[in-house]
Design an enzyme around this catalytic site. Structure first.
Site, mmCIF file in Angstrom:
data_model
loop_
_atom_site.group_PDB
_atom_site.id
_atom_site.type_symbol
_atom_site.label_atom_id
_atom_site.label_comp_id
_atom_site.label_asym_id
_atom_site.label_seq_id
_atom_site.Cartn_x
_atom_site.Cartn_y
_atom_site.Cartn_z
ATOM 1 N N ALA A 17 0.792 -1.477 0.049
ATOM 2 C CA ALA A 17 -0.023 -0.155 0.064
ATOM 3 C C ALA A 17 0.920 1.433 -0.013
ATOM 4 C CB ALA A 17 -0.926 -0.029 1.234
ATOM 5 N N LEU A 21 1.546 2.031 -7.306
ATOM 6 C CA LEU A 21 0.504 1.785 -7.728
ATOM 7 C C LEU A 21 -0.560 1.812 -6.828
ATOM 8 C CD1 LEU A 21 -0.928 0.204 -10.313
ATOM 9 C CD2 LEU A 21 -1.037 -1.850 -8.513
ATOM 10 N N VAL A 90 5.408 -9.653 4.973
ATOM 11 C CA VAL A 90 4.631 -10.794 4.261
ATOM 12 C C VAL A 90 5.223 -12.005 4.436
ATOM 13 C CG1 VAL A 90 3.546 -9.412 2.741
ATOM 14 C CG2 VAL A 90 5.864 -10.191 2.064
ATOM 15 N N LYS A 152 -0.201 -8.106 -12.530
ATOM 16 C CA LYS A 152 1.023 -8.866 -13.394
ATOM 17 C C LYS A 152 2.300 -8.633 -12.986
ATOM 18 C CE LYS A 152 2.282 -5.986 -17.321
ATOM 19 N NZ LYS A 152 2.520 -5.017 -16.979
ATOM 20 N N ASP A 181 -5.662 -7.131 -15.574
ATOM 21 C CA ASP A 181 -4.856 -6.708 -16.967
ATOM 22 C C ASP A 181 -5.652 -5.149 -17.075
ATOM 23 O OD1 ASP A 181 -4.729 -5.543 -19.641
ATOM 24 O OD2 ASP A 181 -4.038 -8.047 -20.135
ATOM 25 N N HIS A 182 -4.919 -4.418 -16.787
ATOM 26 C CA HIS A 182 -5.696 -2.966 -16.817
ATOM 27 C C HIS A 182 -6.319 -2.316 -17.966
ATOM 28 C CE1 HIS A 182 -1.725 -1.185 -17.866
ATOM 29 N NE2 HIS A 182 -2.413 -0.161 -18.300
ATOM 30 N N GLU A 220 4.161 4.137 -26.652
ATOM 31 C CA GLU A 220 4.598 5.026 -25.520
ATOM 32 C C GLU A 220 5.716 6.078 -25.745
ATOM 33 O OE1 GLU A 220 4.022 3.232 -21.280
ATOM 34 O OE2 GLU A 220 4.776 1.549 -22.693
ATOM 35 N N ASP A 239 5.916 -7.776 -20.983
ATOM 36 C CA ASP A 239 5.463 -6.814 -20.340
ATOM 37 C C ASP A 239 3.799 -6.399 -20.906
ATOM 38 O OD1 ASP A 239 5.604 -4.766 -18.336
ATOM 39 O OD2 ASP A 239 5.734 -3.044 -20.030
ATOM 40 N N HIS A 244 -1.694 -7.319 -22.317
ATOM 41 C CA HIS A 244 -2.626 -6.326 -22.944
ATOM 42 C C HIS A 244 -2.803 -6.483 -24.355
ATOM 43 C CE1 HIS A 244 -1.542 -4.742 -19.351
ATOM 44 N NE2 HIS A 244 -0.496 -3.956 -19.668
ATOM 45 N N LYS A 344 8.195 1.501 -26.374
ATOM 46 C CA LYS A 344 8.759 2.549 -25.546
ATOM 47 C C LYS A 344 9.379 3.526 -26.263
ATOM 48 C CE LYS A 344 8.237 0.415 -20.893
ATOM 49 N NZ LYS A 344 6.824 1.042 -20.560
#
Ligand code: BG6
Length: 494
Positions: A17, A21, A90, A152, A181-182, A220, A239, A244, A344
């Site tokens: 957290a 992200l 963790v 991922k 998978d955004h 990108e 990646d 995607h 990229k």
């Protein structure tokens, strides 16, 4: 009881957290859901990290991140009353027992009905261990639902993905695992299906009789930024392509589902991924191109080569660009190439689909000095969201010359205010228990299988990197890939 039935009580525990992200995407998205009245008072969020923060310090940080990403921060203090920090290691089983006590406490305080969503926004090496301890500590023994949301990369090849999957399945059932998978949360990606199956005019043409080829680009401008460490072991193939890009291809190529139920939609996507023609090692070179960015200029600013980036080897062979030609072996698509391209440090930030239709059977018309343009359906996913249809029309009263005309729809600012990010859609789906826009294990299996052959072949043969200048559309071979078929990339089209 919740005011509205759409409200689902839940304890959301975010591992990782304090990471990027969580701050850039997860907290702003959760806040926006709260603000839009999609979450109510029966919600609690535990942010888990290793650092020694108090709730107050953590809440201040989260508040700051939200303020950076969401324009209107009305109700932020109410939202923050639902956010807690929990210091946790963790890999230490004991720590999970303390987490269980804290979870139970929040469960009764906010009346969460035992519903638990665990979000792993962590480095992948911890996915398995966290999942094991969630079970052994009793955190997954609950009267409500339990769900695991996982970022991922899911494995680094088919074998490791299988191992991870069997480990997760010790604690969670397949339908309780939400693999993010955004891209599947992006409005215009979700629109592909609606566009295809809610309009009578596209589906009859959506096949090898009328479509010449389909191009899917995600380019990108950014370089690898501060993720060199991760990216070195991944590269553009793992990646972006394995997830995607192939997900977008599946949505473009799938048959109409028999219903909008998650399992029916995913079954159709799985069929497409299974019909992707597996390349033989000797076919990889003909069908896939890899690239790595060299220095160059972006918006007149000089940028460095990939090999000079932080935590990147000086002689790195990691691809930052991939383009490929996919063949789908089924009745609908036999003979239609699907070209994909991602990289990229390219010329522009663009996520776009171009569907190029075949020529008319008998062409009677001309544009001045050249043949008719192809009809195109362009689906703009980002940064512009919308679609356009490129047609030919008569130019003027005299003569038979034509000119291209364009019918366009751009998603309005008002529509876009509904979500701050794809993550908002996905988090909400997950709370509702709708797994449609998450990757099923069967999909992952097929995509890894497809990508593994390419990766293996590339590992065995050294590339000649760097091979494209930053600020361009990638290496020349990527253009040749299409010109060999008599096609070309539709660059700079909207
Ligand atoms: C992520 C990749 O999944 O997608 C990144 O790990 C990439 O390397 C990003 O930059 C691109 O996402 P978007 O939504 O900006 O196209």
């Amino acid at each position: 009881m919740s005011k509205h039935t759409k409200h689902i009580p839940c304890l959301i525990t975010i591992f990782g957290a304090t990471g990027d992200l969580s701050h850039r995407k997860l907290f702003p998205s959760l806040f926006h859901l709260f603000q839009q009245d999609n979450l109510d008072e029966h919600i609690a969020i535990i942010g888990i990290g290793r650092r020694d923060y108090t709730n107050e310090v953590f809440r201040e940080q989260v508040k700051e991140s939200i303020a950076t990403h969401v324009k209107d921060t009305d109700q932020i203090d109410e939202f923050m009353e639902h956010v807690y920090y929990f210091k946790h290691d963790v890999s230490d089983e004991q720590s999970y027992h303390a987490l269980l006590d804290f979870s139970n406490e929040l469960d009764s305080k906010y009346q969460l009905k035992g519903n638990r969503l665990f979000y792993l926004a962590m480095a992948p090496q911890f996915f398995g261990v966290i999942s094991d301890y969630l079970k052994s500590s009793g955190l997954t023994e609950t009267n409500g639902f339990k769900r695991l949301v996982i970022e991922k990369p899911f494995g680094s090849d088919l074998k490791s993905a299988e191992q991870l999957n069997s480990q997760l399945r010790q604690s969670f059932k397949e339908e309780e695992i939400y693999r993010i998978d955004h891209y599947l949360g992006k409005d215009m990606v979700q629109n592909i299906e609606v566009l295809r199956f809610a309009n009578a005019m596209f589906e009859p043409l959506w096949n090898n009789k009328y479509i010449s080829n389909i191009q899917v680009t995600s380019s990108e401008v950014l370089g690898v930024e501060d993720r060199g460490g991760y990216y070195e072991s991944s590269g553009a193939l793992k990646d972006m392509v394995q997830n995607h890009m192939l997900q977008m291809v599946a949505l473009l190529a799938m048959e109409a589902p028999i219903s909008l139920k998650s399992e029916d939609i995913r079954a159709e996507k799985v069929k497409v991924l299974k019909s992707l023609r597996q390349l033989k090692p000797e076919e990889v070179r003909q069908n896939f191109v890899r690239g790595q960015y060299d220095e160059g200029h972006i918006n007149d600013i000089k940028v460095k080569a990939y090999r000079d980036e932080d935590r990147v080897a000086e002689d790195s062979n990691t691809p930052t660009f991939v383009s490929g030609r996919l063949t789908i072996d089924n009745f609908r698509w036999a003979g239609v190439p699907f070209y994909i391209r991602t990289g990229k440090r390219m010329k522009s930030k663009t996520i776009q689909v171009v569907v190029e239709f075949k020529e008319v059977p008998l062409n009677l018309y001309y544009q001045t000095d050249k043949l008719l343009d192809s009809n195109l359906l362009v689906i703009n996913i980002q940064p512009n969201e919308g679609l356009s249809l490129h047609l030919n029309a008569k130019k003027n009263i005299q003569g038979i010359d034509t000119e291209p005309v364009q019918l366009s729809y751009a998603m309005g600012a008002q529509d876009k205010m509904n979500t701050v990010d794809a993550y908002e859609n996905l988090l909400f789906d997950c709370l509702k228990g709708d797994a449609t826009n998450f990757t099923h294990w069967e999909e992952l299996k097929s995509t890894w299988k497809f990508v593994d052959v390419i990766q293996e072949e590339w590992t065995m043969n050294e590339p000649n990197f760097p091979n494209y200048e930053s600020g361009t559309n990638g290496p020349l071979e990527s253009d040749l890939l299409l010109s060999r078929d008599g096609n070309h990339w539709w660059d700079d089209i909207q």
